[in-house]
Design a protein around this motif. Structure first.
Motif, PDB file in Angstrom:
ATOM      1  N   GLU A  42      36.698  29.354  29.913  1.00 36.36           N
ATOM      2  CA  GLU A  42      37.519  30.569  29.901  1.00 36.36           C
ATOM      3  C   GLU A  42      38.207  30.749  31.251  1.00 36.36           C
ATOM      4  OE1 GLU A  42      35.012  33.361  26.804  1.00 36.36           O
ATOM      5  OE2 GLU A  42      34.680  33.636  28.960  1.00 36.36           O
ATOM      6  N   LEU A  43      39.473  31.108  31.151  1.00 34.87           N
ATOM      7  CA  LEU A  43      40.226  31.516  32.338  1.00 34.87           C
ATOM      8  C   LEU A  43      40.204  33.042  32.302  1.00 34.87           C
ATOM      9  CD1 LEU A  43      42.060  30.794  34.746  1.00 34.87           C
ATOM     10  CD2 LEU A  43      43.996  30.879  33.159  1.00 34.87           C
ATOM     11  N   VAL A  44      39.463  33.659  33.229  1.00 34.19           N
ATOM     12  CA  VAL A  44      39.223  35.104  33.228  1.00 34.19           C
ATOM     13  C   VAL A  44      40.108  35.771  34.285  1.00 34.19           C
ATOM     14  CG1 VAL A  44      37.472  36.894  33.560  1.00 34.19           C
ATOM     15  CG2 VAL A  44      36.827  34.689  32.560  1.00 34.19           C
ATOM     16  N   ASN A  45      40.781  36.838  33.884  1.00 34.01           N
ATOM     17  CA  ASN A  45      41.564  37.641  34.824  1.00 34.01           C
ATOM     18  C   ASN A  45      40.784  38.931  35.082  1.00 34.01           C
ATOM     19  OD1 ASN A  45      43.350  39.103  36.333  1.00 34.01           O
ATOM     20  ND2 ASN A  45      45.069  38.928  34.921  1.00 34.01           N
ATOM     21  N   SER A  46      40.078  38.990  36.201  1.00 36.96           N
ATOM     22  CA  SER A  46      39.296  40.179  36.553  1.00 36.96           C
ATOM     23  C   SER A  46      40.081  41.100  37.484  1.00 36.96           C
ATOM     24  CB  SER A  46      37.978  39.764  37.209  1.00 36.96           C
ATOM     25  OG  SER A  46      38.233  39.002  38.367  1.00 36.96           O
ATOM     26  N   GLY A  47      41.356  40.846  37.645  1.00 38.45           N
ATOM     27  CA  GLY A  47      42.188  41.660  38.532  1.00 38.45           C
ATOM     28  C   GLY A  47      42.739  42.888  37.847  1.00 38.45           C
ATOM     29  N   THR A  48      43.680  43.548  38.519  1.00 40.43           N
ATOM     30  CA  THR A  48      44.288  44.778  38.006  1.00 40.43           C
ATOM     31  C   THR A  48      45.716  44.569  37.519  1.00 40.43           C
ATOM     32  OG1 THR A  48      44.964  45.334  40.257  1.00 40.43           O
ATOM     33  CG2 THR A  48      42.877  46.264  39.486  1.00 40.43           C
TER      34      THR A  48
END
Length: 175
Positions: free
Chosen positions: A103-109
């Motif tokens: 998984e490529l996870v985007n934990s940003g805003t």
């Protein structure tokens, strides 16, 4: 002049009195002239001190203006840095889900728009063109290693607004 000449004696007395008054007057006029000279010197010194004070006030005003300009510049830089720090950003990382699923996870805003893999690993499925991973979302992809194409330890990616490649560590695979 005869001793009995009263008007002569009166005139002589008046002349003597006038002489005494003129001596006192000369003495007072000397004192007055000295006082005037002292006053003129004091006035001159006062003018010099006033000029020095004026020059010092002017220098102080210039220093105050420069200090104020520095404070305004620093405040503007601080505001710009705070705005930059608070600007929404994408924060991508890679996680292993199971077997060959990653998984490529985007934990940003912020959304990561047009994500591209810089070094296309042979073990990895090719990502779709124009891939967008929204803030808080995940993009699943396949990556299976082999003897000829091992799973890389790092994948470098770029996206719109992030032109320098970001190195994403590929975690070890368990199971």
């Amino acid at each position: 002049m005869d001793m009995g000449d009263v008007p002569g004696w009166v005139g002589a007395g008046l002349g003597l009195a006038a002489f005494a008054v003129s001596l006192v007057s000369v003495k007072h006029s000397r004192r007055s002239a000295e006082a005037s000279a002292t006053s003129a010197d004091a006035a001159q010194a006062s003018v010099v001190e006033a000029r020095r004070s004026s020059d010092a006030a002017e220098r102080s005003a210039h220093v105050a203006e420069a200090t104020l300009a520095d404070q305004r510049r620093e405040a503007a830089e601080r505001r710009a840095a705070e705005e930059e720090a608070n600007r929404p950003r994408a924060a991508l990382r890679i996680e292993h889900r199971n077997k060959a699923v990653w998984e490529l996870v985007n934990s940003g805003t912020a959304d990561a728009v047009n994500v591209r893999c810089v070094d296309g690993a042979d073990a990895m499925d090719e990502w779709p063109s124009g891939l967008t991973v929204e803030a808080g979302n995940v993009y699943r992809f396949m990556m299976a290693g082999s003897m000829e194409a091992p799973i890389p330890s790092v994948i470098r990616v770029v996206w719109d607004g992030q032109d320098d490649p970001v190195r994403l560590r590929v975690p070890p695979r368990f199971g």
